[in-house]
Design a protein around this motif. Structure first.
Motif, PDB file in Angstrom:
ATOM      1  N   GLU A   2      36.718  50.606  36.467  1.00 44.86           N
ATOM      2  CA  GLU A   2      37.741  49.595  36.247  1.00 44.86           C
ATOM      3  C   GLU A   2      37.233  48.274  36.799  1.00 44.86           C
ATOM      4  OE1 GLU A   2      40.574  47.503  34.992  1.00 44.86           O
ATOM      5  OE2 GLU A   2      40.607  49.636  34.535  1.00 44.86           O
ATOM      6  N   LEU A   3      36.820  47.372  35.918  1.00 46.29           N
ATOM      7  CA  LEU A   3      36.206  46.132  36.373  1.00 46.29           C
ATOM      8  C   LEU A   3      37.201  45.188  37.041  1.00 46.29           C
ATOM      9  CD1 LEU A   3      33.579  44.909  33.746  1.00 46.29           C
ATOM     10  CD2 LEU A   3      33.234  45.755  36.051  1.00 46.29           C
ATOM     11  N   SER A   4      38.488  45.322  36.698  1.00 49.53           N
ATOM     12  CA  SER A   4      39.467  44.402  37.284  1.00 49.53           C
ATOM     13  C   SER A   4      39.539  44.549  38.798  1.00 49.53           C
ATOM     14  CB  SER A   4      40.850  44.651  36.661  1.00 49.53           C
ATOM     15  OG  SER A   4      41.253  45.985  36.903  1.00 49.53           O
ATOM     16  N   TRP A  40      36.801  45.443  40.635  1.00 44.40           N
ATOM     17  CA  TRP A  40      35.401  45.592  41.018  1.00 44.40           C
ATOM     18  C   TRP A  40      35.123  44.978  42.383  1.00 44.40           C
ATOM     19  CZ3 TRP A  40      30.763  42.226  40.354  1.00 44.40           C
ATOM     20  CH2 TRP A  40      29.585  42.943  40.483  1.00 44.40           C
ATOM     21  N   GLN A  98      36.116  43.602  25.064  1.00 47.45           N
ATOM     22  CA  GLN A  98      36.600  43.374  26.421  1.00 47.45           C
ATOM     23  C   GLN A  98      36.396  41.927  26.873  1.00 47.45           C
ATOM     24  OE1 GLN A  98      35.457  47.864  28.120  1.00 47.45           O
ATOM     25  NE2 GLN A  98      34.384  46.053  28.851  1.00 47.45           N
ATOM     26  N   GLY A 112      37.052  43.100  33.264  1.00 54.96           N
ATOM     27  CA  GLY A 112      38.175  44.036  33.354  1.00 54.96           C
ATOM     28  C   GLY A 112      39.339  43.704  32.436  1.00 54.96           C
TER      29      GLY A 112
END
Length: 465
Positions: free
Chosen positions: A48-50, A52, A282, A460
């Protein structure tokens, strides 16, 4: 009979309104490559890049990013664009619905004639007007405004990702600068020690005055490098102050408190989808460009619809009172009509020019969208190449550093015992210093590549389904 004709015209108009004029394709081929050309630095599930930054194990980095996002004028501008786009969307949607107004009127009339009393007429009315969207002009404007609202919302996230990446780059740059400062100070201390030893040996007659001068020059050069490096670190701190709006003494205190556990690069990497199309989906900036294509398509449809007839209906319902000769008379009133059809006949090419202009804007939006896709692919590919390069060089750089450290220590011992010249010692010192700086610079390069990949992968963000 006329009222019946009016009522029959309304459903007929509503049936015609289904014949909306269409614009060019609202979705076009992105022309993205089928696969990545650079090697992917990972395998496994997508993280989950949000969140990161929170997983990097550096609370100060998270705090600085949040502070920078809270005061960023770029994010504030993106937020204002959302509100403006939302207002445009509401206004465009309102044009599809009837307009309703309350009206109060009062008229007093007197005639200069014998035996004719004055009278007062008062009315309370609800007036309504409605343009029936026969050919989709208003619907096209609403859809274009909605597409731009969605794009503005994605643009806000893109601004947040950009600010986070800029802050992180500045932070890791500062930590690398501090590491280089430590190296410079250690080197300066080593040179100063050599200068003192050489001075003593020169006084005892074991070294020439020229060697003593060379050692003093080397020490001065090392001290100058340390001072210059300190200035660079101070400049980095001031850049972070400008980004976060934190008072400089407070920021320096936080940096000093977290220096022991600070890393030179992210502790956890970024996973990129194997297919370029998934990565592009994305990217908020690519989505924004795609929404602009859709908005431009709707505007072409709206411009075309301007060349067709318009149908509008007005009406009112209310209650009136007439006061005359001491008597009051009240009654309910209503009107329906006129039903007005406006047919454009001659405008000297104005509407045709508007359609042509809308088509040009659409073609520009398509070109910009495909350009944004190419740029996104380039950013991902470049980040992947840089990561692969730093990964391949890391082991060699560390091996070189360890070897040069051993060589310098051996040369320094030989010099102290009179078995090596000062020139040999200085050459070994320069080589070791270059290797130290190379390792730090490589770690900094790797952190920049990870951050670039984070940004290139969209940070994200995901489009609302």
């Amino acid at each position: 009979m006329k009222a019946l004709n009016i009522w029959l015209a309304v459903p007929a108009a509503l049936a015609l309104s289904a014949c909306a004029v269409q614009g060019p394709a609202s979705k076009v081929d992105a022309q993205a490559p089928a696969q990545w050309q650079a090697p992917l630095p990972h395998k496994g599930e997508l993280p989950e890049l949000s969140g990161w930054w929170q997983r990097q194990g550096d609370p100060l980095l998270v705090q600085l990013i949040e502070a920078a996002q809270n005061v960023s004028p770029t994010i504030a501008s993106a937020r204002s664009r959302i509100e403006d786009a939302r207002a445009q969307s509401v206004a465009s949607g309102a044009a599809l619905l009837p307009n309703l107004n309350g009206v109060l009127t009062s008229t007093r009339m007197s005639q200069q004639q014998a035996n004719v009393p004055s009278n007062t007429t008062s009315q309370a009315l609800l007036q309504s007007s409605w343009e029936i969207d026969l050919f989709g002009r208003n619907r096209a404007a609403r859809d274009a405004a909605q597409a731009r609202l969605e794009g503005a919302q994605a643009g806000w996230h893109d601004a947040r990702v950009s600010v986070a990446a800029e802050t992180a780059n500045q932070y890791f740059g500062l930590r690398a600068c501090e590491r280089l400062l430590d190296v410079a100070r250690q080197d300066a201390a080593s040179r100063a020690g050599t200068a003192r030893l050489t001075e003593l040996m020169a006084k005892a007659g074991f070294q020439s005055p020229a060697n003593a001068a060379l050692a003093r020059a080397s020490a001065a050069d090392g001290n100058s490098r340390a001072v210059a490096q300190q200035a660079l670190c101070d400049i980095n701190v001031k850049a972070l102050v400008a980004l976060t709006a934190l008072p400089e003494p407070e920021l320096r205190a936080r940096l000093a408190a977290g220096a022991a556990s600070a890393a030179l690069s992210p502790a956890q990497g970024v996973t990129v989808p194997a297919l370029p199309a998934e990565t592009l989906a994305q990217r908020p900036d690519v989505f924004n460009a795609e929404r602009e294509v859709a908005a431009s398509s709707f505007e072409v449809a709206g411009a075309r619809a301007e060349r067709f007839p318009r149908l509008s209906i007005t009406g009112s319902v209310g209650r009136g009172r007439i006061h005359a000769a001491g008597e009051n008379v009240t009654a309910d009133t209503w009107t329906l009509g006129p039903v007005q059809m406006t047919l454009p006949l001659f405008d000297a090419g104005l509407r045709r020019a508007a359609v042509d202009a809308a088509k040009v804007r659409y073609e520009t939006a398509v070109s910009n969208y495909r350009g944004a896709v190419r740029q996104a692919v380039r950013e991902v590919e470049e980040a992947l190449v840089n990561l692969d390069s730093t990964d391949q060089r890391a082991a060699d750089a560390q091996t070189a550093l360890e070897g040069y450290r051993v060589a310098f220590t051996a040369t320094e011992d030989r010099y102290k015992n009179g078995m090596a010249s000062l020139l040999e010692l200085e050459d070994a010192r320069r080589t070791r210093l270059a290797a130290e700086n190379t390792v730090v610079a490589l770690q900094r390069e790797r952190s920049a590549a990870w951050i670039s990949l984070y940004r290139a992968a969209g940070g994200g963000w995901t489009a609302a389904q």
